[in-house]
Motif scaffolding. Structure first.
Motif, short mmCIF file in Angstrom:
data_model
loop_
_atom_site.label_atom_id
_atom_site.label_comp_id
_atom_site.label_asym_id
_atom_site.label_seq_id
_atom_site.Cartn_x
_atom_site.Cartn_y
_atom_site.Cartn_z
N ALA A 1 -0.04 4.20 5.07
CA ALA A 1 1.07 3.15 4.96
C ALA A 1 2.28 3.54 4.43
CB ALA A 1 0.59 1.98 4.03
N HIS A 2 3.39 3.23 5.00
CA HIS A 2 4.94 3.71 4.45
C HIS A 2 5.77 2.96 3.64
CE1 HIS A 2 4.63 6.98 7.92
NE2 HIS A 2 3.95 7.14 7.14
N VAL A 3 6.16 3.28 2.79
CA VAL A 3 7.38 2.89 1.87
C VAL A 3 8.53 3.44 2.61
CG1 VAL A 3 8.43 2.17 -0.21
CG2 VAL A 3 5.81 2.30 -0.09
N GLN A 4 9.45 2.99 3.35
CA GLN A 4 10.54 3.36 4.02
C GLN A 4 11.94 2.97 3.49
OE1 GLN A 4 9.82 4.99 7.32
NE2 GLN A 4 11.70 5.77 6.95
N PHE A 5 12.77 3.98 3.50
CA PHE A 5 13.99 4.06 2.95
C PHE A 5 14.90 4.49 4.15
CE2 PHE A 5 11.36 5.41 -0.75
CZ PHE A 5 11.19 4.19 -1.30
N PRO A 6 16.19 3.92 4.05
CA PRO A 6 17.12 4.83 5.07
C PRO A 6 16.94 6.27 5.01
CG PRO A 6 18.27 3.06 3.70
CD PRO A 6 16.93 3.43 3.06
N ARG A 7 16.62 6.94 4.04
CA ARG A 7 16.63 8.24 3.91
C ARG A 7 15.33 8.95 3.22
NH1 ARG A 7 17.59 12.80 0.52
NH2 ARG A 7 18.49 11.58 -1.08
N GLY A 8 14.15 9.20 3.86
CA GLY A 8 12.83 9.73 3.41
C GLY A 8 11.78 8.39 3.09
N PHE A 9 10.79 8.63 2.98
CA PHE A 9 9.73 7.40 2.75
C PHE A 9 8.71 8.11 1.81
CE2 PHE A 9 8.39 9.94 6.62
CZ PHE A 9 7.01 9.88 6.51
N VAL A 10 7.89 7.30 1.33
CA VAL A 10 6.70 7.51 0.47
C VAL A 10 5.54 7.02 1.36
CG1 VAL A 10 5.30 6.80 -1.67
CG2 VAL A 10 7.79 6.86 -1.67
N GLU A 11 4.41 7.62 1.50
CA GLU A 11 3.44 7.84 2.23
C GLU A 11 2.22 7.56 1.34
OE1 GLU A 11 0.98 9.63 6.07
OE2 GLU A 11 2.08 11.04 4.71
N LEU A 12 1.68 6.28 1.45
CA LEU A 12 0.30 6.16 0.94
C LEU A 12 -0.88 6.47 1.81
CD1 LEU A 12 0.92 2.64 -0.36
CD2 LEU A 12 0.99 4.66 -1.70
N VAL A 13 -1.92 7.23 1.38
CA VAL A 13 -2.79 7.81 2.30
C VAL A 13 -4.06 7.83 1.81
CG1 VAL A 13 -3.58 10.04 3.58
CG2 VAL A 13 -1.14 9.86 2.74
N ALA A 14 -5.00 7.33 2.37
CA ALA A 14 -6.27 7.14 1.91
C ALA A 14 -7.21 7.65 3.08
CB ALA A 14 -6.78 5.47 1.81
N VAL A 15 -8.38 8.31 2.76
CA VAL A 15 -9.54 8.91 3.47
C VAL A 15 -10.22 7.82 4.15
CG1 VAL A 15 -11.17 10.67 4.07
CG2 VAL A 15 -9.23 11.15 2.63
N VAL A 16 -10.70 7.81 5.51
CA VAL A 16 -11.53 7.09 5.92
C VAL A 16 -12.96 7.41 5.46
CG1 VAL A 16 -12.84 6.26 8.04
CG2 VAL A 16 -10.44 6.50 8.19
N ASP A 17 -13.81 6.29 4.88
CA ASP A 17 -15.05 6.88 4.49
C ASP A 17 -16.03 7.21 5.34
OD1 ASP A 17 -16.08 4.30 4.95
OD2 ASP A 17 -15.64 3.56 3.00
N HIS A 18 -17.17 7.46 5.02
CA HIS A 18 -18.46 7.71 6.01
C HIS A 18 -18.99 6.54 6.76
CE1 HIS A 18 -20.54 6.09 2.54
NE2 HIS A 18 -21.60 5.78 3.31
N THR A 19 -18.43 5.40 6.33
CA THR A 19 -19.02 4.09 7.12
C THR A 19 -18.14 3.94 8.21
OG1 THR A 19 -17.29 2.56 5.83
CG2 THR A 19 -19.72 3.15 4.91
N GLY A 20 -16.85 4.61 8.40
CA GLY A 20 -15.77 4.29 9.36
C GLY A 20 -15.19 3.04 9.18
N ARG A 21 -15.10 2.46 7.99
CA ARG A 21 -14.33 1.54 7.72
C ARG A 21 -12.95 1.71 7.67
NH1 ARG A 21 -11.75 -1.36 3.60
NH2 ARG A 21 -12.68 0.19 2.14
N MET A 22 -12.03 0.80 8.39
CA MET A 22 -10.39 1.35 8.09
C MET A 22 -10.03 0.72 6.79
SD MET A 22 -8.71 0.98 12.02
CE MET A 22 -9.34 -0.66 12.07
N PRO A 23 -9.44 1.66 6.12
CA PRO A 23 -9.03 1.35 4.50
C PRO A 23 -7.71 0.47 4.67
CG PRO A 23 -9.26 3.76 4.77
CD PRO A 23 -9.30 3.07 6.10
N GLY A 24 -7.97 -0.67 3.72
CA GLY A 24 -6.80 -1.65 3.84
C GLY A 24 -6.56 -2.59 5.08
N ASN A 25 -7.81 -2.74 5.70
CA ASN A 25 -7.62 -3.38 7.22
C ASN A 25 -6.48 -3.05 7.87
OD1 ASN A 25 -9.71 -5.23 6.52
ND2 ASN A 25 -8.37 -6.28 4.92
#
Length: 320
Positions: free
Chosen positions: A56-80
């Protein structure tokens, strides 16, 4: 040297729980875009399945912060997360799945060290020049890769071409250096009508303005040498500043002078990043109103300790 660097492209904050991370970032006053997760059939006739990582991105006019989570063994998509179908020729599917799984395994290994910032990507308008410069300087890298990245526009999500390379340490797996993943990215310029909408953040954030790397005192000379080969000349003071990449390198013994009370979870480590804000006083009021602890480091700067921001100190600086 380093004139092909235009500041930070983004930093990647690895988190164990995307839902928790999005809630925390919203308490910090950021507007967080809906997360996305790649999906692809495991077999030609099979259903599309999530795999790899969600972001998921926190977007700015210049640059962004990316929140990253690994998909677990169940295949459930993090954060819906919403599914992001990857469409490639069938013969390329195994190679792509293997590459994304390798990335997920690398990020999982980072999370074993600590939850926090493990990715720092510099912006460039000429990545081929960067690659040639690094090669000439005997800096290991994985070459330039052409990818498609999702871009949020006024009319929805669209895939746009982008190019990137990652720096490699000879003693580590490809795409890794001791502090995590470092590289460069070049985005294809978009027409004004295609530009992603830049969020209006309640905390007044306007730009990604820097990141901070903490290293062992004995390692500082070697890291300074490495970073000069990546980003060009440094400016020395109480910490070493690489202005073209917006990166500050600080010895562990000096970290508390820069960020009082902070202690790195490991060494080396990206211990935090900086965002510029329109009105620091208003940002401070919002954070306190949301029950977020802050530490003032000067009239134009404060930070939220790493313990309150999922392992990464977030520095808020008055936009000049």
């Amino acid at each position: 040297m380093g004139h092909d660097v235009n500041g930070l492209h983004h930093v990647g904050h690895l988190v164990r729980d995307m839902d928790q991370a999005m809630e925390r970032y919203r308490r910090l006053g950021f507007t967080v875009a809906a997360p996305a997760c790649p999906v692809m059939p495991a077999t030609p006739e099979g259903p599309a399945e999530p795999f790899g990582v969600a972001n998921a991105h926190v977007q700015f006019p210049r640059g962004f912060v990316e929140l990253v989570a690994v998909v677990d063994h169940t295949g459930r998509m993090p954060g819906n997360a919403r599914p992001l179908p990857l469409r490639v020729p069938q013969e390329q599917v195994p190679r792509l799945r293997a590459a994304i799984r390798a990335t997920a395994a690398t990020l999982t290994s980072f999370l074993r060290r600590f939850q926090g910032v493990h990715i720092m990507i510099a912006d460039t308008s000429d990545i081929d020049r960067v690659a040639a410069r690094l090669t000439a300087g005997d800096v290991g890298h994985g070459g330039v890769h052409d990818i498609q990245r999702p871009v949020e526009t006024a009319t929805g999500t669209r895939m746009e071409p982008a190019r990137y390379l990652e720096i490699s340490d000879l003693h580590l797996p490809p795409g890794r250096v001791p502090e995590g993943r470092i590289g460069f990215a070049e985005n294809t310029p978009l027409n004004p009508s295609q530009e992603p909408p830049h969020a209006d953040h309640p905390n007044g954030a306007t730009a990604l303005a820097g990141c901070v790397l903490c290293v062992a005192d004995t390692a500082l000379p070697e890291v300074e040498r490495r970073y000069e080969s990546y980003f060009g000349p440094a400016r020395h003071g109480r910490a070493t500043r690489f202005d073209r990449a917006d990166v500050t390198v600080v010895a562990a013994s000096a970290l508390t002078r820069l960020l009082p009370g902070e202690h790195p979870a490991a060494l080396p480590a990206f211990v935090g990043y900086t965002v510029a804000v329109r009105d620091l006083a208003a940002t401070e009021e919002l954070l306190r109103g949301n029950g977020v602890p802050t530490v003032r480091t000067g009239p134009d700067e404060l930070f939220v300790p790493a313990r309150a921001a999922l392992g990464a100190a977030i520095i808020f600086r008055q936009d000049d």
